[in-house]
Scaffold this active site. Structure first.
Site, PDB file in Angstrom:
ATOM      1  N   GLU A   1      29.420  43.338  38.325  1.00 29.62           N
ATOM      2  CA  GLU A   1      28.559  42.167  38.399  1.00 29.62           C
ATOM      3  C   GLU A   1      28.174  41.897  39.853  1.00 29.62           C
ATOM      4  O   GLU A   1      29.056  41.815  40.715  1.00 29.62           O
ATOM      5  CB  GLU A   1      29.301  40.956  37.801  1.00 29.62           C
ATOM      6  CG  GLU A   1      29.545  41.131  36.315  1.00 29.62           C
ATOM      7  CD  GLU A   1      30.719  40.317  35.788  1.00 29.62           C
ATOM      8  OE1 GLU A   1      31.132  39.338  36.452  1.00 29.62           O
ATOM      9  OE2 GLU A   1      31.235  40.667  34.703  1.00 29.62           O
TER      10      GLU A   1
ATOM     11  N   LEU B   1      27.056  40.254  32.622  1.00 36.33           N
ATOM     12  CA  LEU B   1      28.374  39.640  32.797  1.00 36.33           C
ATOM     13  C   LEU B   1      29.233  39.990  31.576  1.00 36.33           C
ATOM     14  O   LEU B   1      29.308  39.224  30.625  1.00 36.33           O
ATOM     15  CB  LEU B   1      28.171  38.129  32.909  1.00 36.33           C
ATOM     16  CG  LEU B   1      29.201  37.303  33.634  1.00 36.33           C
ATOM     17  CD1 LEU B   1      28.584  35.968  34.004  1.00 36.33           C
ATOM     18  CD2 LEU B   1      30.434  37.095  32.795  1.00 36.33           C
ATOM     19  N   ALA B   2      29.823  41.175  31.606  1.00 35.51           N
ATOM     20  CA  ALA B   2      30.454  41.692  30.395  1.00 35.51           C
ATOM     21  C   ALA B   2      31.500  42.742  30.775  1.00 35.51           C
ATOM     22  O   ALA B   2      31.189  43.920  30.910  1.00 35.51           O
ATOM     23  CB  ALA B   2      29.394  42.303  29.473  1.00 35.51           C
ATOM     24  N   GLU B   3      32.732  42.288  30.971  1.00 34.34           N
ATOM     25  CA  GLU B   3      33.759  43.186  31.501  1.00 34.34           C
ATOM     26  C   GLU B   3      34.102  44.330  30.556  1.00 34.34           C
ATOM     27  O   GLU B   3      34.391  45.448  30.997  1.00 34.34           O
ATOM     28  CB  GLU B   3      35.024  42.401  31.864  1.00 34.34           C
ATOM     29  CG  GLU B   3      34.903  41.577  33.144  1.00 34.34           C
ATOM     30  CD  GLU B   3      34.112  40.294  32.980  1.00 34.34           C
ATOM     31  OE1 GLU B   3      33.820  39.913  31.831  1.00 34.34           O
ATOM     32  OE2 GLU B   3      33.763  39.669  34.003  1.00 34.34           O
TER      33      GLU B   3
ATOM     34  N   GLN C   1      34.747  41.228  39.400  1.00 36.26           N
ATOM     35  CA  GLN C   1      34.424  40.288  40.472  1.00 36.26           C
ATOM     36  C   GLN C   1      35.704  39.664  41.041  1.00 36.26           C
ATOM     37  O   GLN C   1      35.841  39.493  42.244  1.00 36.26           O
ATOM     38  CB  GLN C   1      33.491  39.214  39.938  1.00 36.26           C
ATOM     39  CG  GLN C   1      32.771  38.485  41.032  1.00 36.26           C
ATOM     40  CD  GLN C   1      31.391  38.048  40.578  1.00 36.26           C
ATOM     41  OE1 GLN C   1      31.258  37.091  39.822  1.00 36.26           O
ATOM     42  NE2 GLN C   1      30.375  38.747  41.022  1.00 36.26           N
ATOM     43  N   PHE C   2      36.623  39.355  40.142  1.00 40.34           N
ATOM     44  CA  PHE C   2      37.974  38.941  40.519  1.00 40.34           C
ATOM     45  C   PHE C   2      38.935  39.668  39.583  1.00 40.34           C
ATOM     46  O   PHE C   2      38.604  39.888  38.410  1.00 40.34           O
ATOM     47  CB  PHE C   2      38.154  37.422  40.357  1.00 40.34           C
ATOM     48  CG  PHE C   2      37.484  36.619  41.437  1.00 40.34           C
ATOM     49  CD1 PHE C   2      38.198  36.143  42.536  1.00 40.34           C
ATOM     50  CD2 PHE C   2      36.121  36.350  41.370  1.00 40.34           C
ATOM     51  CE1 PHE C   2      37.562  35.411  43.534  1.00 40.34           C
ATOM     52  CE2 PHE C   2      35.483  35.622  42.365  1.00 40.34           C
ATOM     53  CZ  PHE C   2      36.199  35.155  43.447  1.00 40.34           C
ATOM     54  N   ALA C   3      40.106  39.983  40.096  1.00 37.70           N
ATOM     55  CA  ALA C   3      41.090  40.693  39.260  1.00 37.70           C
ATOM     56  C   ALA C   3      41.367  39.920  37.978  1.00 37.70           C
ATOM     57  O   ALA C   3      41.606  40.518  36.928  1.00 37.70           O
ATOM     58  CB  ALA C   3      42.387  40.892  40.034  1.00 37.70           C
ATOM     59  N   ASP C   4      41.309  38.606  38.076  1.00 38.60           N
ATOM     60  CA  ASP C   4      41.598  37.764  36.914  1.00 38.60           C
ATOM     61  C   ASP C   4      40.738  38.130  35.705  1.00 38.60           C
ATOM     62  O   ASP C   4      41.174  38.011  34.569  1.00 38.60           O
ATOM     63  CB  ASP C   4      41.341  36.301  37.272  1.00 38.60           C
ATOM     64  CG  ASP C   4      42.047  35.898  38.548  1.00 38.60           C
ATOM     65  OD1 ASP C   4      42.996  35.123  38.490  1.00 38.60           O
ATOM     66  OD2 ASP C   4      41.651  36.398  39.627  1.00 38.60           O
TER      67      ASP C   4
ATOM     68  N   HIS D   1      41.164  32.656  39.772  1.00 35.70           N
ATOM     69  CA  HIS D   1      40.617  33.475  40.858  1.00 35.70           C
ATOM     70  C   HIS D   1      41.721  33.846  41.848  1.00 35.70           C
ATOM     71  O   HIS D   1      41.454  34.054  43.023  1.00 35.70           O
ATOM     72  CB  HIS D   1      39.507  32.732  41.604  1.00 35.70           C
ATOM     73  CG  HIS D   1      38.268  32.511  40.798  1.00 35.70           C
ATOM     74  ND1 HIS D   1      38.183  31.570  39.805  1.00 35.70           N
ATOM     75  CD2 HIS D   1      37.059  33.134  40.821  1.00 35.70           C
ATOM     76  CE1 HIS D   1      36.970  31.599  39.269  1.00 35.70           C
ATOM     77  NE2 HIS D   1      36.278  32.542  39.863  1.00 35.70           N
TER      78      HIS D   1
ATOM     79  N   ILE E   1      39.833  40.849  34.601  1.00 41.77           N
ATOM     80  CA  ILE E   1      40.211  42.069  33.894  1.00 41.77           C
ATOM     81  C   ILE E   1      40.792  41.737  32.518  1.00 41.77           C
ATOM     82  O   ILE E   1      40.815  42.581  31.625  1.00 41.77           O
ATOM     83  CB  ILE E   1      41.204  42.910  34.725  1.00 41.77           C
ATOM     84  CG1 ILE E   1      41.318  44.332  34.168  1.00 41.77           C
ATOM     85  CG2 ILE E   1      42.572  42.260  34.791  1.00 41.77           C
ATOM     86  CD1 ILE E   1      40.062  45.122  34.198  1.00 41.77           C
TER      87      ILE E   1
END
Lengths: 325, 347
Positions: free
Chosen positions: A29, A58-60, A82-85, A127, A87
């Site tokens: 993203e 926006l679609a992990e 974008q942030f490990a969170d 985050h 995942i």
């Protein structure tokens, strides 16, 4: 050799791989025009074009799942969360498909997922997390957590070369704060080899990521104020982890403190402590000590977050207790 | 882009137009028979206690599976599911290896690491499914992404069912594919029952193919018991994708003619529904078509079914000789090695 920030080292390593291997591409993203939330891929799209630096919806799950498919077709994808969170949104794909495909179907999945992780900025519960332990528990996934700029580059290259899915945790608190000498040429830092960040003789601290610096600061204080010599082992990679290096340090120092920024229960420190207990019990002169975040979501307020993330004082306290034992 | 309902295939000349000659048609008929025969043999093996775990079949879906697979090119890839045995057969997986897979033997494609139709032969362009459907759709999209990046004229086919269409992976995959106009065809096998859940409890639109419009591509509803209509629509969608026309969502309507798995007697499916769809059995339907439109003779029919029977007899014997996996090799392959990357997939 030049001095670079941790972030610049990652960026340079990634750019080098994109230049030398056309199978490598980046998807995530805002990684393209914007250069990524932390600017790791700043300017990449100009150099490599929109089909190698791919701005995704926006679609992990789509990001990581597409990496798996592309990897099976011979590419070497590097996904950015974008942030490990975030995942957690791709957890199912990683654990269900990517981790197991080689074992059950003989199909390797050489993907890298970059994960800006860790707290210290009032990022709050979503985050700031360090979810490496959750993934280290899943057979088939590798977890890399570099602490230095040199390792960040060399381990990223190793992760891209690796035939397995590799989760590459880059600690946000190190991005611009930590600088170090980084070779300009391409090099590979092997996954699964710890490094001795600081030599010592009395107590061994086993840690990784940003906590390497917390441990180092605590070690300095012990050495100056208490005349206790502390060794700091930087695990570098949590899965696979360098058991031999840990056991060697424990056998040398006879006392050990395991330190991590993730929460305590089920944190990877528990596995390390258990292994030391099983394999080096006779070498210990004190109970194994853990210093970790408490079992609580990462809080937002600076004062609460400071109470949550292990601080130098917490490590100093733990080391003094061990020294006195 | 309103959903289109595909017309049935009529005459032989129409079929020829779609690219199939008589030999192809007989090949399709043979693959349909092999598909059903494998599952029937599997069922017997299961009852004999030779298949551990559970056992799934795709009875009623043979035409849908073989139809799509017949439309794929040799370098195309796909992610067939547990009702899609016909895809493996059409791509050329040997039946004895499938029976060995069922029995958890060393010569099954997963060497006893996984069961039933959780398998694939990478050399034949297939990717092994997982249970968490529709998890394979983002993977198929990723294959298509690789083809697009490298500007190869290859297509990925991603399978899912109407039940798993309720999960987010389907949305994420189709959305990404639509945004990037990737060369992928989404095949929704709508067999009307997700285990015991009927369609009206699974989705609220008339056709699942209606959803394609939301992702910016075409959706087509096809009678999944009409192997030729499936072939024609799949071929059109695959070639459109190959030429840069982007994705298509094909909804292939069938009825799951057995329970979810062997333990399930499907008491919740109205008997009349089974009776109605039994009249539309894809194999019988195609056989009749061949006799009426392509002059299929008794001799040809007997020849094909005789060869299929022998193939399966031999397959059973060969599979039964396949050794059990060696427990000493349990940990093999948890971690991939660089040598593992030397596979057809990864080149």
């Amino acid at each position: 050799m030049a001095e670079k920030t941790y972030l610049q080292a990652i960026s340079d390593g990634l750019r080098q791989e994109l230049r030398r291997d056309e199978r490598v591409f980046v998807i995530g993203e805002d990684v393209g025009v914007y250069g990524g939330a932390f600017k790791v891929t700043l300017g990449f799209q100009e150099e490599f074009g929109p089909w190698r630096i791919i701005d995704s919806p926006l679609a992990e799950t789509a990001i990581v799942g597409a990496c798996t498919g592309a990897a099976m077709m011979g590419m070497r994808p590097v996904a950015e969360m974008q942030f490990a969170d975030f995942i957690s949104c791709a957890w199912d794909h990683l654990v269900t498909v990517a981790a197991k495909q080689r074992f059950r179907a003989g199909t390797p999945v050489p993907i890298v997922v970059r994960l800006p992780s860790g707290g210290g900025f009032s990022g709050g519960p979503f985050h700031s997390q360090n979810p490496e332990s959750s993934f280290a528990h899943i057979p088939g996934l590798k977890c890399v957590c570099p602490a230095t700029p040199e390792d960040a580059k060399g381990l990223l290259v190793a992760a891209i070369e690796d035939p397995n899915p590799v989760l590459f945790f880059e600690h946000k608190h190190l991005y611009r704060r930590i600088k170090g000498e980084v070779p300009d040429e391409r090099y590979v830092t092997p996954i699964g080899k710890a490094r001795t960040h600081r030599e010592g003789e009395d107590i061994s601290v086993i840690t990784w990521g940003a906590m390497v610096y917390t441990a180092d600061e605590a070690a300095k204080q012990l050495e100056e104020a208490d005349d206790v010599s502390v060794e700091v082992i930087d695990l570098r990679t949590v899965m696979p982890w360098d058991k031999e290096a840990v056991l060697a340090s424990v056998r040398k120092c006879s006392k050990v403190l395991v330190l991590h920024e993730d929460t305590r229960t089920g944190g990877f420190g528990g596995e390390i402590a258990a292994t030391i207990g099983e394999e080096a019990f006779e070498d210990l002169d004190a109970p194994i000590k853990r210093v970790c975040a408490p079992d609580c979501p990462v809080p937002f307020s600076p004062i609460l977050e400071k109470a949550y993330i292990p601080q130098v004082d917490d490590v100093v306290k733990g080391l003094r207790e061990l020294a006195a034992y | 882009m309103a959903v289109r309902e595909a017309e049935p295939v009529g005459s032989f000349s129409e079929v020829k137009e779609a690219g199939l000659d008589r030999e192809d048609l007989l090949g399709i008929y043979r693959n349909l028979l092999v598909t059903r025969a494998i599952e029937e043999r599997g069922h017997i093996l299961y009852k004999q206690g030779k298949i551990p775990g559970s056992f799934y079949t795709g009875r009623g879906n043979e035409g849908a599976a073989v139809g799509v697979a017949s439309a794929m090119g040799p370098d195309d890839v796909g992610t067939p599911l547990h009702r899609d045995m016909g895809v493996h057969v059409t791509r050329g997986v040997e039946p004895w290896r499938i029976l060995a897979q069922y029995m958890g033997r060393e010569d099954g494609p997963t060497r006893g690491r996984d069961g039933n139709v959780h398998m694939a032969d990478a050399r034949l362009g297939m990717i092994a499914m997982v249970s968490h459907l529709p998890a394979m759709l983002p993977v198929a999209v990723g294959c298509a992404l690789a083809f697009r990046i490298r500007e190869e004229k290859r297509v990925a086919v991603g399978w899912f069912g109407e039940g798993s269409a309720a999960r987010g992976d389907a949305h994420e995959a189709m959305n990404l594919a639509g945004v990037r106009q990737l060369p992928v065809v989404f095949v929704c096998g709508n067999n009307q029952w997700a285990y015991s859940t009927p369609t009206h409890l699974g989705y609220a639109v008339e056709h699942l193919a209606d959803r394609a419009a939301a992702y910016g591509f075409e959706g087509v509803v096809v009678d999944g018991t009409d192997v030729l209509a499936v072939y024609r629509e799949a071929k059109a969608a695959i070639e459109k994708a190959r030429e840069g026309g982007g994705p298509t969502l094909l909804e292939l309507k069938t009825l799951r003619m057995e329970g979810h798995a062997v333990h399930d007697d499907a008491f919740y499916v109205p008997k009349e529904l089974f009776e109605e769809w039994a009249k539309r059995d894809p194999i019988e339907r195609f056989r009749t078509w061949l006799r009426e439109n392509a002059e299929l003779t008794d001799e040809e029919e007997e020849g094909i079914s005789g060869r299929v029977k022998k193939l399966l007899n031999d397959a059973l014997a060969q599979a039964d000789e396949s050794p059990q996996p060696d427990p000493a090799t349990l940990l093999d392959g948890v971690w991939a090695t660089p040598e593992d990357l030397d596979t057809p997939h990864h080149k």
